[in-house]
Design a protein around this motif. Sequence first.
Motif, PDB file in Angstrom:
ATOM      1  N   VAL A   1       0.853  -1.197   0.000  1.00 37.13           N
ATOM      2  CA  VAL A   1       0.000   0.000   0.000  1.00 37.13           C
ATOM      3  C   VAL A   1       0.881   1.236   0.000  1.00 37.13           C
ATOM      4  CG1 VAL A   1      -1.713   1.327   1.317  1.00 37.13           C
ATOM      5  CG2 VAL A   1      -1.875  -1.177   1.208  1.00 37.13           C
ATOM      6  N   ASN A   2       0.576   2.193  -0.858  1.00 43.73           N
ATOM      7  CA  ASN A   2       1.294   3.472  -0.923  1.00 43.73           C
ATOM      8  C   ASN A   2       0.450   4.528  -0.206  1.00 43.73           C
ATOM      9  OD1 ASN A   2       2.730   5.769  -1.498  1.00 43.73           O
ATOM     10  ND2 ASN A   2       2.547   5.617  -3.713  1.00 43.73           N
ATOM     11  N   VAL A   3       0.901   4.941   0.975  1.00 47.18           N
ATOM     12  CA  VAL A   3       0.165   5.941   1.754  1.00 47.18           C
ATOM     13  C   VAL A   3       0.501   7.321   1.212  1.00 47.18           C
ATOM     14  CG1 VAL A   3      -0.249   6.922   4.032  1.00 47.18           C
ATOM     15  CG2 VAL A   3       0.209   4.466   3.795  1.00 47.18           C
ATOM     16  N   MET A   4      -0.484   7.984   0.636  1.00 50.50           N
ATOM     17  CA  MET A   4      -0.286   9.326   0.097  1.00 50.50           C
ATOM     18  C   MET A   4      -0.511  10.396   1.156  1.00 50.50           C
ATOM     19  SD  MET A   4       0.591   9.038  -3.095  1.00 50.50           S
ATOM     20  CE  MET A   4       0.161  10.532  -3.976  1.00 50.50           C
ATOM     21  N   VAL A   5      -1.501  10.201   1.994  1.00 50.03           N
ATOM     22  CA  VAL A   5      -1.833  11.185   3.034  1.00 50.03           C
ATOM     23  C   VAL A   5      -2.042  10.443   4.343  1.00 50.03           C
ATOM     24  CG1 VAL A   5      -3.419  12.990   3.790  1.00 50.03           C
ATOM     25  CG2 VAL A   5      -2.936  12.706   1.353  1.00 50.03           C
ATOM     26  N   ASN A   6      -1.256  10.815   5.338  1.00 44.75           N
ATOM     27  CA  ASN A   6      -1.374  10.220   6.667  1.00 44.75           C
ATOM     28  C   ASN A   6      -1.673  11.327   7.672  1.00 44.75           C
ATOM     29  OD1 ASN A   6      -1.104   8.751   9.057  1.00 44.75           O
ATOM     30  ND2 ASN A   6       1.115   9.053   9.095  1.00 44.75           N
ATOM     31  N   ASN A   7      -2.877  11.333   8.197  1.00 46.96           N
ATOM     32  CA  ASN A   7      -3.297  12.364   9.144  1.00 46.96           C
ATOM     33  C   ASN A   7      -3.399  11.835  10.569  1.00 46.96           C
ATOM     34  OD1 ASN A   7      -3.535  14.420   7.180  1.00 46.96           O
ATOM     35  ND2 ASN A   7      -5.547  13.655   6.572  1.00 46.96           N
ATOM     36  N   ALA A   8      -2.635  10.792  10.859  1.00 52.21           N
ATOM     37  CA  ALA A   8      -2.739  10.141  12.168  1.00 52.21           C
ATOM     38  C   ALA A   8      -2.381  11.089  13.306  1.00 52.21           C
ATOM     39  CB  ALA A   8      -1.835   8.912  12.206  1.00 52.21           C
ATOM     40  N   LYS A   9      -1.411  11.969  13.090  1.00 55.15           N
ATOM     41  CA  LYS A   9      -0.925  12.823  14.173  1.00 55.15           C
ATOM     42  C   LYS A   9      -1.567  14.209  14.188  1.00 55.15           C
ATOM     43  CE  LYS A   9       3.576  10.544  14.333  1.00 55.15           C
ATOM     44  NZ  LYS A   9       5.055  10.713  14.245  1.00 55.15           N
ATOM     45  N   LEU A  10      -2.518  14.431  13.299  1.00 54.19           N
ATOM     46  CA  LEU A  10      -3.138  15.754  13.222  1.00 54.19           C
ATOM     47  C   LEU A  10      -4.155  15.965  14.340  1.00 54.19           C
ATOM     48  CD1 LEU A  10      -3.916  16.577   9.478  1.00 54.19           C
ATOM     49  CD2 LEU A  10      -2.248  17.648  10.969  1.00 54.19           C
ATOM     50  N   GLU A  11      -4.272  17.210  14.735  1.00 50.71           N
ATOM     51  CA  GLU A  11      -5.350  17.642  15.615  1.00 50.71           C
ATOM     52  C   GLU A  11      -6.098  18.759  14.895  1.00 50.71           C
ATOM     53  OE1 GLU A  11      -3.834  18.776  19.369  1.00 50.71           O
ATOM     54  OE2 GLU A  11      -2.939  16.821  19.809  1.00 50.71           O
ATOM     55  N   GLY A  12      -7.109  18.380  14.176  1.00 49.47           N
ATOM     56  CA  GLY A  12      -7.811  19.347  13.347  1.00 49.47           C
ATOM     57  C   GLY A  12      -7.388  19.235  11.894  1.00 49.47           C
ATOM     58  N   ALA A  13      -7.733  20.251  11.119  1.00 48.73           N
ATOM     59  CA  ALA A  13      -7.413  20.255   9.687  1.00 48.73           C
ATOM     60  C   ALA A  13      -5.947  20.604   9.474  1.00 48.73           C
ATOM     61  CB  ALA A  13      -8.311  21.243   8.949  1.00 48.73           C
ATOM     62  N   PRO A  14      -5.325  20.112   8.399  1.00 48.44           N
ATOM     63  CA  PRO A  14      -3.915  20.428   8.131  1.00 48.44           C
ATOM     64  C   PRO A  14      -3.730  21.854   7.626  1.00 48.44           C
ATOM     65  CG  PRO A  14      -4.818  19.094   6.353  1.00 48.44           C
ATOM     66  CD  PRO A  14      -5.889  19.181   7.400  1.00 48.44           C
ATOM     67  N   VAL A  15      -2.597  22.453   7.967  1.00 47.53           N
ATOM     68  CA  VAL A  15      -2.209  23.772   7.464  1.00 47.53           C
ATOM     69  C   VAL A  15      -0.794  23.620   6.898  1.00 47.53           C
ATOM     70  CG1 VAL A  15      -1.827  26.199   7.979  1.00 47.53           C
ATOM     71  CG2 VAL A  15      -3.599  24.931   9.213  1.00 47.53           C
ATOM     72  N   ILE A  16      -0.656  23.751   5.596  1.00 49.75           N
ATOM     73  CA  ILE A  16       0.623  23.513   4.916  1.00 49.75           C
ATOM     74  C   ILE A  16       1.096  24.808   4.273  1.00 49.75           C
ATOM     75  CG2 ILE A  16       1.822  22.188   3.136  1.00 49.75           C
ATOM     76  CD1 ILE A  16       0.853  20.465   5.437  1.00 49.75           C
ATOM     77  N   TYR A  17       2.383  25.119   4.445  1.00 46.64           N
ATOM     78  CA  TYR A  17       2.989  26.229   3.709  1.00 46.64           C
ATOM     79  C   TYR A  17       3.958  25.646   2.686  1.00 46.64           C
ATOM     80  CZ  TYR A  17       5.762  30.282   2.464  1.00 46.64           C
ATOM     81  OH  TYR A  17       6.408  31.262   1.752  1.00 46.64           O
ATOM     82  N   GLU A  18       3.697  25.906   1.419  1.00 46.35           N
ATOM     83  CA  GLU A  18       4.561  25.408   0.347  1.00 46.35           C
ATOM     84  C   GLU A  18       5.506  26.524  -0.075  1.00 46.35           C
ATOM     85  OE1 GLU A  18       6.768  23.670  -1.696  1.00 46.35           O
ATOM     86  OE2 GLU A  18       5.135  22.283  -1.209  1.00 46.35           O
ATOM     87  N   ASP A  19       6.782  26.390   0.312  1.00 46.79           N
ATOM     88  CA  ASP A  19       7.746  27.457   0.025  1.00 46.79           C
ATOM     89  C   ASP A  19       8.408  27.298  -1.334  1.00 46.79           C
ATOM     90  OD1 ASP A  19       9.169  25.227   0.648  1.00 46.79           O
ATOM     91  OD2 ASP A  19      10.634  26.230   1.935  1.00 46.79           O
TER      92      ASP A  19
END
Length: 830
Positions: free
Chosen positions: A327-345
């Motif tokens: 299985v190829n895990v593309m998105v793992n939100n196991a450690k999140l608390e709430g929605a993700p916030v990503i900054y793409e630099d």
Amino acid sequence: MNVTNPKSCAMKQLTTLSADQLYQRASLDELEFSTTQELDHDNYRFVGQERALRSADFGIRIKQNGYNIYALGPEEVDKRSLLENLIEKEAKKQSVPDDWVYVCNFEDEQKPIVLKLKPGDGIRFRDKMNRFAEDLPNVLTSVFESEEYQNRRQVIEEKVKEKEHEDFTEIQKKAEEKGLSIVRTPMGYSVSPVKDGEIMSMDDIKKMSEEDRKELEQEVHNLQKELQKILRQIPEQQRKIKDERDELNREFTEYAVKGLIEEVQDEFEYNSDVVSYLESAKKDIINRAEQILNPAAGNPLMQAMSGNKPDKTTSPSDHPVLWRYTVNVMVNNAKLEGAPVIYEDHPIYNNLLGRTEHVSEMGALTTDFTYLKPGSLHKANGGYVIVDALRLLTQPYAWDGLKRALMSRKLKIEAPGEMYGLFSTVTLEPEPIELNVKVVLVGSRLLYYMLCAYDDDFQNLFKVEVDFDDEMDRSPETQKMYAVMIAGMLKKNDLQPMKKDAVVRLIEHTSRMVSDSEKLSTKTNDILKLLQESDYWSRKEGGEVIDLKAVETAIEQVRYRSGRLRDKYREQILRNTIFIDTEGEAAGQVNGLSVVSLGNLVFAHPTRITARVRVGKGEVVNIEREVEMSGPIHSKGVLILSAFLGARYALDRPLSLSASLVFEQAYGGVDGDSASSTELYALLSAIGDIPIRQSIAVTGSVNQHGDIQPIGGVNEKIEGFFEICNERGLTGDQGVMIPKANVKNLMLKADVVEAVENDEFHIYAIESIDEGMSLLSGMEMGERDENGNYPDGTVNHKVAEKLARFASVKKQFTTQNDQAELHASTKDSK
């Protein structure tokens, strides 16, 4: 004719601005603290951005399609930090989004299947399937080595041997009855005659009679046909046996993997897609059981490399078959608390939308679903992604890729070249992932307005405009808020606390940063830079608290570091390489003030502006424009001068003037209208031959009515002229004339304020050309009487008299020229 009277030009005694008007001091008397440590700054926020905060709150919370955010404003405002704080607070209130994984599509490996799982189940599913794949060879081996399997397989294989034996026994018996024998040769089976227990030779056969030989040949031929019939049945029988053996293998394989499959299914029975996938995996395993146990079978190259022995140490991902069940895990939100916030630099196409990697195997590039890699949009799915707009737009294909994903609300991994049909190659076509993300672009105002103008999709996709201001109103309340913000920024960035008087000085300096005594700067990056440098100078002196001296040093050092060009220019003036008079009088010559902005450097310097006049057609020639050194705003300002002269002095006669204006020793471009009043003073002085005080520098734009309008850079302009005067020695007669509307912008350096306080330097605030010309010339402007005449000895009288003389000369010249042409024409006709 009715003539509108100009403003009263009676000589007025203009007073200089007081020192209190040049620098508005801050006060924090209502806030009791000695250092910022004592302020409650735990929940500080950036002040002065109420409009942006309300807009951002709306954009963050609304869930409708297309309500993505574009945050615009000056680069010096830390838009990203403010937005991240707001978004993270809102994101924590939201539910954690699902995990996404890719698995093999057993019917078409080029089109991987995507599965959506509960948060954290992506990793669990991967680990379960890895364990499943690791255990699979051992389970299959134990089943196929079992006594029951071996017995049943032996029965099937013996059935084949028994059938072949019966068939050959029967035909051998027939052959013996006819004196023949079935002989096996390297070329196959053949029928041969026998005599006395031995195969007859060709000589023996030739000795037979013709009749006996023909009979023997016929017997051999008939038996040969029977033998061929039996031989043709053998492959079919073998196929049947193989089918029986394959069915046996499928039966035992299904029995073997049933427990493993059910173990995984029990964990994820809530997800019908996972259950369906596991059923497909079971079918695939049943069909590939032999390859799983012996991956080199049927592959000579692998046999040579492995010695035809399965490598039990190989991980499932490296196994030629078992990788199909990983299985190829593309998105793992196991450690999140709430929605993700990503900054793409680094928002290149692949970093945003994902990519397919390839591996080289024996000179060829190959790939499979395990080489799919996620992008920022995958990681932020169900939450927020923040991207720098300029970086995004400068990356090939990235902007179009983002728009396509937002419009379709699907994430599809594909190479940019394939998207535009630039090349075609065998690659993957993974199933798209549902996209639910809020994109926040951070960029400049110019870029925002350009996107609105030139990109038809932009306003449909980014409907929320978050406009950050670069300044805020200055009041006792906002100054207290500012102090708390400074305390918070110091704490957040591990800087020393700051004393109260240093905070006051910093607040005052932020007014200087925006050139407005009634405003404060909201450029948080610039403020933080000053705090960091103040902290450095404090620590350098061994201090534990940032004091007033450290702040003053930081402010001065910023000016010093960027001041090489400013000092060089000032040196050229002081050495009389660039001609600037700070004493005496001259006609047609005024000291203007120019601002230079290069990188972090902003400074002003005096520039001599001169005017020359002669009889002409009412033209004011802008020499900078003629040589293409004038910007459009400066050229507009010069054209206004002609309108002013015509309206005031040429209502009942033509404006028979040709004038030229130039910035002397200006070798770069000139733009802006802040020198238009200066140019008008020079023109009036040149026309009326009126001496102008060189001890006063001038700035301000003018309109067609002669009103003085505000300009930018007023602090730098005053200081630029002051520094030259100060180096040469202050006489008490020197000063700068500014628009009255710019008084609120004054936040001058301490040495300028001190010189004004000591009556050594003067700053005049004026509202009209009449006031300015009176101050510069020491003469009254003069008011037009009912006959349209100005009083003798006034500026307006001298100018009007000169223009009248120009008109008379032009008229006389034109009349003489016309008479000469008429005389020449009459003579020619005779």
